[in-house]
Design a protein around this motif. Structure first.
Motif, PDB file in Angstrom:
ATOM      1  N   VAL A  79       0.833  -1.204   0.000  1.00  0.00           N
ATOM      2  CA  VAL A  79       0.000   0.000   0.000  1.00  0.00           C
ATOM      3  C   VAL A  79       0.873   1.261   0.000  1.00  0.00           C
ATOM      4  CG1 VAL A  79      -1.680   1.320   1.349  1.00  0.00           C
ATOM      5  CG2 VAL A  79      -1.985  -1.139   1.034  1.00  0.00           C
ATOM      6  N   ALA A  80       1.925   1.273   0.818  1.00  0.00           N
ATOM      7  CA  ALA A  80       2.799   2.445   0.918  1.00  0.00           C
ATOM      8  C   ALA A  80       3.629   2.660  -0.344  1.00  0.00           C
ATOM      9  CB  ALA A  80       3.718   2.301   2.123  1.00  0.00           C
ATOM     10  N   ALA A  81       3.819   1.620  -1.141  1.00  0.00           N
ATOM     11  CA  ALA A  81       4.611   1.756  -2.361  1.00  0.00           C
ATOM     12  C   ALA A  81       3.938   2.672  -3.377  1.00  0.00           C
ATOM     13  CB  ALA A  81       4.865   0.378  -2.976  1.00  0.00           C
ATOM     14  N   VAL A  82       2.613   2.780  -3.333  1.00  0.00           N
ATOM     15  CA  VAL A  82       1.901   3.598  -4.326  1.00  0.00           C
ATOM     16  C   VAL A  82       2.238   5.087  -4.175  1.00  0.00           C
ATOM     17  CG1 VAL A  82      -0.365   4.250  -5.225  1.00  0.00           C
ATOM     18  CG2 VAL A  82       0.120   1.855  -4.638  1.00  0.00           C
ATOM     19  N   PRO A  83       2.009   5.715  -3.003  1.00  0.00           N
ATOM     20  CA  PRO A  83       2.396   7.126  -2.911  1.00  0.00           C
ATOM     21  C   PRO A  83       3.913   7.337  -3.036  1.00  0.00           C
ATOM     22  CG  PRO A  83       1.662   6.310  -0.769  1.00  0.00           C
ATOM     23  CD  PRO A  83       1.368   5.244  -1.773  1.00  0.00           C
ATOM     24  N   THR A  84       4.674   6.345  -2.639  1.00  0.00           N
ATOM     25  CA  THR A  84       6.121   6.442  -2.785  1.00  0.00           C
ATOM     26  C   THR A  84       6.491   6.530  -4.261  1.00  0.00           C
ATOM     27  OG1 THR A  84       6.414   5.184  -0.748  1.00  0.00           O
ATOM     28  CG2 THR A  84       8.321   5.332  -2.209  1.00  0.00           C
ATOM     29  N   ALA A  85       5.868   5.715  -5.089  1.00  0.00           N
ATOM     30  CA  ALA A  85       6.128   5.735  -6.533  1.00  0.00           C
ATOM     31  C   ALA A  85       5.672   7.052  -7.162  1.00  0.00           C
ATOM     32  CB  ALA A  85       5.435   4.552  -7.205  1.00  0.00           C
ATOM     33  N   VAL A  86       4.521   7.538  -6.750  1.00  0.00           N
ATOM     34  CA  VAL A  86       4.006   8.788  -7.322  1.00  0.00           C
ATOM     35  C   VAL A  86       4.948   9.954  -7.005  1.00  0.00           C
ATOM     36  CG1 VAL A  86       2.095  10.444  -7.271  1.00  0.00           C
ATOM     37  CG2 VAL A  86       1.615   7.994  -7.366  1.00  0.00           C
ATOM     38  N   THR A  87       5.434  10.034  -5.773  1.00  0.00           N
ATOM     39  CA  THR A  87       6.371  11.106  -5.429  1.00  0.00           C
ATOM     40  C   THR A  87       7.723  10.911  -6.131  1.00  0.00           C
ATOM     41  OG1 THR A  87       7.039   9.987  -3.383  1.00  0.00           O
ATOM     42  CG2 THR A  87       5.276  11.648  -3.219  1.00  0.00           C
ATOM     43  N   GLY A  88       8.084   9.658  -6.385  1.00  0.00           N
ATOM     44  CA  GLY A  88       9.292   9.388  -7.162  1.00  0.00           C
ATOM     45  C   GLY A  88       9.153   9.872  -8.598  1.00  0.00           C
ATOM     46  N   LEU A  89       7.985   9.650  -9.186  1.00  0.00           N
ATOM     47  CA  LEU A  89       7.726  10.162 -10.535  1.00  0.00           C
ATOM     48  C   LEU A  89       7.848  11.676 -10.574  1.00  0.00           C
ATOM     49  CD1 LEU A  89       4.682   8.118 -11.891  1.00  0.00           C
ATOM     50  CD2 LEU A  89       6.936   8.327 -12.955  1.00  0.00           C
ATOM     51  N   HIS A 106      15.564   2.278 -12.127  1.00  0.00           N
ATOM     52  CA  HIS A 106      15.204   2.285 -10.701  1.00  0.00           C
ATOM     53  C   HIS A 106      13.714   1.963 -10.552  1.00  0.00           C
ATOM     54  CE1 HIS A 106      14.746   3.840  -6.589  1.00  0.00           C
ATOM     55  NE2 HIS A 106      13.880   4.745  -7.031  1.00  0.00           N
ATOM     56  N   ALA A 107      12.891   2.618 -11.343  1.00  0.00           N
ATOM     57  CA  ALA A 107      11.440   2.381 -11.279  1.00  0.00           C
ATOM     58  C   ALA A 107      11.083   0.969 -11.734  1.00  0.00           C
ATOM     59  CB  ALA A 107      10.699   3.413 -12.131  1.00  0.00           C
ATOM     60  N   LEU A 108      11.742   0.469 -12.760  1.00  0.00           N
ATOM     61  CA  LEU A 108      11.489  -0.909 -13.202  1.00  0.00           C
ATOM     62  C   LEU A 108      11.825  -1.905 -12.096  1.00  0.00           C
ATOM     63  CD1 LEU A 108      12.843  -0.984 -16.882  1.00  0.00           C
ATOM     64  CD2 LEU A 108      10.453  -1.060 -16.125  1.00  0.00           C
ATOM     65  N   GLY A 109      12.939  -1.690 -11.423  1.00  0.00           N
ATOM     66  CA  GLY A 109      13.330  -2.568 -10.321  1.00  0.00           C
ATOM     67  C   GLY A 109      12.334  -2.524  -9.181  1.00  0.00           C
ATOM     68  N   ASN A 110      11.855  -1.323  -8.877  1.00  0.00           N
ATOM     69  CA  ASN A 110      10.859  -1.197  -7.816  1.00  0.00           C
ATOM     70  C   ASN A 110       9.518  -1.796  -8.221  1.00  0.00           C
ATOM     71  OD1 ASN A 110      12.288  -0.016  -5.665  1.00  0.00           O
ATOM     72  ND2 ASN A 110      12.273   1.943  -6.726  1.00  0.00           N
ATOM     73  N   THR A 111       9.190  -1.694  -9.491  1.00  0.00           N
ATOM     74  CA  THR A 111       7.959  -2.326  -9.986  1.00  0.00           C
ATOM     75  C   THR A 111       8.069  -3.843  -9.875  1.00  0.00           C
ATOM     76  OG1 THR A 111       7.536  -0.456 -11.457  1.00  0.00           O
ATOM     77  CG2 THR A 111       6.417  -2.533 -11.979  1.00  0.00           C
TER      78      THR A 111
END
Length: 172
Positions: A79-89, A106-111
């Motif tokens: 659940v926390a990964a979603v806002p983390t990804a959005v702020t990363g974008l 980095h984003a591919l690895g996190n995905t």
């Protein structure tokens, strides 16, 4: 990686979406942490990473009685990964071409990590605890590799939002 122009074909459409996300200045200020004085993304990464690491520790030393807690920690990380990804974008939208390439990987690895942890949660939910642990360990490996690249962007490349009030004055 910064010179790998082959990544441009894949990262350009994602970069366009990231820039569109920041099209509204108010939303951009919130996502990039202007209200805080610095980027929000690095702070938010502690939640999924911490939850997933805690789950891994429970798997290693907690025994059967910790299985529910471990599964819940994985869910919290997902659940926390979603806002983390959005702020990363939001941070990634204002980078140079080389930084965008590293950020894209980095984003591919996190995905990949998010997918593996989601599969781990599902396996555990279905009672396939051993499979869930293995998937969680694979997720940890993916998150670690991706985190290394994120660390490179923030430490070596200084990719991060900062409020102008916190900028160093230029030498005279």
């Amino acid at each position: 990686m910064e010179a790998a122009t082959a990544l441009d074909t894949w990262q350009r459409p994602v970069h366009a979406a990231a820039q569109a996300l920041l099209g509204d200045q108010g939303r951009a200020d919130v996502l990039r942490g202007r209200w805080l004085g610095h980027a929000v993304h690095p702070l938010l990464t502690d939640i999924p990473v911490g939850a997933w690491t805690s789950s891994m520790m429970l798997d290693a030393v907690g025994g059967r009685t910790s299985r529910t807690a471990s599964r819940r920690l994985i869910a919290l990380g997902i659940v926390a990964a979603v806002p983390t990804a959005v702020t990363g974008l939001a941070e990634w939208a204002h980078t140079t071409a080389g930084e965008r390439r590293v950020g894209f990987v980095h984003a591919l690895g996190n995905t990949a990590a998010l997918g593996l942890y989601t599969a781990s949660w599902a396996a555990r939910h279905r009672g396939r605890y051993g499979r869930g642990v293995v998937l969680g360990l694979a997720g940890a490996a993916a998150a670690s590799a991706a985190g290394y690249l994120g660390g490179h962007l923030t430490s070596a490349r200084k990719v991060s939002s900062r409020h102008p009030a916190f900028e160093r004055p230029s030498p005279r």
